[in-house]
Write an enzyme that holds these catalytic residues in place. Structure first.
Site, PDB file in Angstrom:
ATOM      1  N   ASP A 315       1.134  -1.269   0.223  1.00 21.72           N
ATOM      2  CA  ASP A 315       0.004   0.101  -0.050  1.00 21.72           C
ATOM      3  C   ASP A 315       0.955   1.189   0.027  1.00 21.72           C
ATOM      4  O   ASP A 315       2.083   1.246   0.912  1.00 21.72           O
ATOM      5  CB  ASP A 315      -1.009   0.046   1.264  1.00 21.72           C
ATOM      6  CG  ASP A 315      -1.945   1.105   1.063  1.00 21.72           C
ATOM      7  OD1 ASP A 315      -2.983   0.849   0.488  1.00 21.72           O
ATOM      8  OD2 ASP A 315      -1.651   2.127   1.618  1.00 21.72           O
ATOM      9  N   LEU A 316       0.717   2.313  -0.897  1.00 20.71           N
ATOM     10  CA  LEU A 316       1.375   3.436  -1.073  1.00 20.71           C
ATOM     11  C   LEU A 316       1.017   4.398   0.225  1.00 20.71           C
ATOM     12  O   LEU A 316      -0.127   4.279   0.536  1.00 20.71           O
ATOM     13  CB  LEU A 316       1.282   4.149  -2.369  1.00 20.71           C
ATOM     14  CG  LEU A 316       1.604   3.287  -3.698  1.00 20.71           C
ATOM     15  CD1 LEU A 316       1.318   4.247  -4.724  1.00 20.71           C
ATOM     16  CD2 LEU A 316       2.960   2.981  -3.383  1.00 20.71           C
ATOM     17  N   ASP A 358      -4.417   2.494  -4.493  1.00 25.27           N
ATOM     18  CA  ASP A 358      -2.974   2.633  -4.355  1.00 25.27           C
ATOM     19  C   ASP A 358      -2.671   1.419  -3.634  1.00 25.27           C
ATOM     20  O   ASP A 358      -1.536   1.513  -3.076  1.00 25.27           O
ATOM     21  CB  ASP A 358      -2.583   3.797  -3.691  1.00 25.27           C
ATOM     22  CG  ASP A 358      -3.173   3.704  -2.161  1.00 25.27           C
ATOM     23  OD1 ASP A 358      -4.055   2.943  -2.016  1.00 25.27           O
ATOM     24  OD2 ASP A 358      -2.514   4.474  -1.336  1.00 25.27           O
TER      25      ASP A 358
END
Length: 437
Positions: A315-316, A358
């Site tokens: 996950d960004l 994301d």
């Protein structure tokens, strides 16, 4: 020479039964003419003569000139044959009357009687001739129709929009049409006597063996099969091949009729639609649907064969801030940059996908727990190394990675993904707590 017409029938029919003579007179499509040396009728027979009220043929009663029974145009062709018979010759000729559009087959030979006296300068025993005239008009018309139908078939065959051809029982082309040449890219000369198997993809050469055996055995009348082949420039094409079998009158196989329909464009469209269904349109990576499918297969292999694998969720960090500060275009560029970096960093056997937003996921077959920490750290580093032009600045995204191992005791793909997701949030939380206030 004086002729006694009434004497000739007795001499000719001296040993014939009345029934045989009656049968001659009832012949449906033939004229039987027995004539003397002066070309006068001895005996006429056949239904195609016109008869009077007494049942006798008009214009060809015994003693009447044979020429009177024919139009002048026909008699000019028949007379030389009759005179040849008087010289002992047997001749056969097909003649055509343009006046009444009739075709006749004329067979004429000499008439020899056992008790006939020999005449000076004449062949021994020949007292006249016998002619059999068969009306073959209907047969000729049928031949013309057949010939016309054959020509029509050839035109239809040659101009058909689908590839068509005849193949011998050993799979060699013996006849091909223009469309087949256009589909394959080969000329007629290049295809004739060439086996279709020679240009067929090796994986598809034998994919119709069962159907061929059934066709030859008479179990099925025809079949269709999809085959890949190589065209004249070496490109792989896809086609639907339809095969039927022509047999002779005794049901022995003669040759195959083949139809080839090019479906390469359709296959490309199907592949494109399948790609769209299984891949993320922004990054080009496999989507959640395809990733979860492959993850289920990997978990099943681990459960059955004891394989070991790992699943990662990435996950960004603070991705919402990138969109808010720099706009969605920069956010999309960041997602594409991360996708490219992850794909380059991983092995060809690994699967990286975009789950949505994301969030990314990675499936690593044949993995062990000891090396996964290093892989996770390496992925976090390649994400941080990405640079995205934001106009007046450069954006460097970062990401948190969670890992879950898959082995024989793993319950399900869903459970493995949940465990990796929890590990990812734990890593993200550790980052936040480790950041100085």
């Amino acid at each position: 020479m004086s002729v006694e017409p009434s004497a000739y029938p007795d001499r000719v029919a001296v040993s014939a039964e009345d029934a045989a003579l009656a049968a001659l007179r009832e012949l449906p499509e033939a004229r039987i003419l027995v004539f003397d040396r002066e070309l006068r009728f001895i005996l006429p027979a056949g239904q195609i003569f016109e008869h009077d009220e007494t049942g006798e043929p008009v214009l060809c009663r015994a003693g009447a000139p044979v020429r009177d029974a024919f139009p002048e145009s026909l008699w000019k062709l028949i007379e030389p044959l009759c005179r040849s018979a008087l010289e002992g010759e047997t001749r056969s000729r097909e003649i055509y009357s343009a006046a009444d559009e009739r075709s006749l087959m004329v067979d004429v030979g000499p008439l020899r009687l056992k008790d006939a006296p020999a005449r000076t300068g004449q062949p021994s025993g020949i007292t006249g001739g016998v002619a059999v005239i068969l009306d073959i008009t209907a047969r000729r018309q049928a031949d013309e129709i057949a010939r016309s139908s054959h020509d029509h078939f050839e035109q239809v065959f040659e101009r058909a929009p689908i590839g068509m051809g005849l193949m011998s029982l050993d799979g060699r082309w013996t006849l091909v049409n223009r469309a087949l040449c256009e589909i394959t890219g080969y000329t007629t000369e290049e295809l004739i006597d060439r086996r279709f198997a020679e240009i067929t993809h090796s994986d598809d050469v034998h994919n119709d063996e069962v159907q061929l055996a059934q066709l030859l055995a008479g179990v099925i009348p025809a079949f269709q099969v999809e085959k890949r082949y190589f065209n004249a420039v070496g490109e792989t094409m896809s086609a639907i091949l339809s095969i039927s079998l022509v047999r002779d009158v005794e049901s022995a196989p003669l040759h195959f009729i083949a139809q080839l329909q090019d479906i390469s464009e359709r296959k490309r469209l199907e592949e494109h639609l399948r790609h769209l269904a299984d891949h993320d349109p922004l990054t080009g990576l496999p989507n959640r649907r395809l990733f979860e499918h492959d993850l289920r297969l990997q978990v099943a292999r681990c459960q059955r064969y004891g394989e070991r694998a790992a699943v990662m969720v990435i996950d960004l960090d603070a991705f919402k801030q990138i969109n808010d500060l720099h706009g969605h275009k920069v956010g999309d560029d960041a997602l594409r940059a991360v996708a490219t970096a992850l794909a380059r960093r991983l092995r060809e056997t690994d699967l990286v996908a975009r789950l949505g937003g994301d969030e990314f996921a990675v499936l690593l077959p044949h993995a062990d727990a000891e090396s996964m920490a290093l892989v996770a750290d390496g992925l976090a580093r390649v994400i941080a190394a990405c640079s995205v032009d934001a106009g007046d600045s450069v954006v460097h995204p970062s990401g948190s990675v969670g890992v879950a191992m898959i082995d024989q005791q793993s319950a399900s793909a869903e459970q493995a993904l949940v465990e990796a997701d929890r590990a990812m949030y734990a890593a993200k939380h550790a980052k936040v707590t480790a950041t100085p206030a």
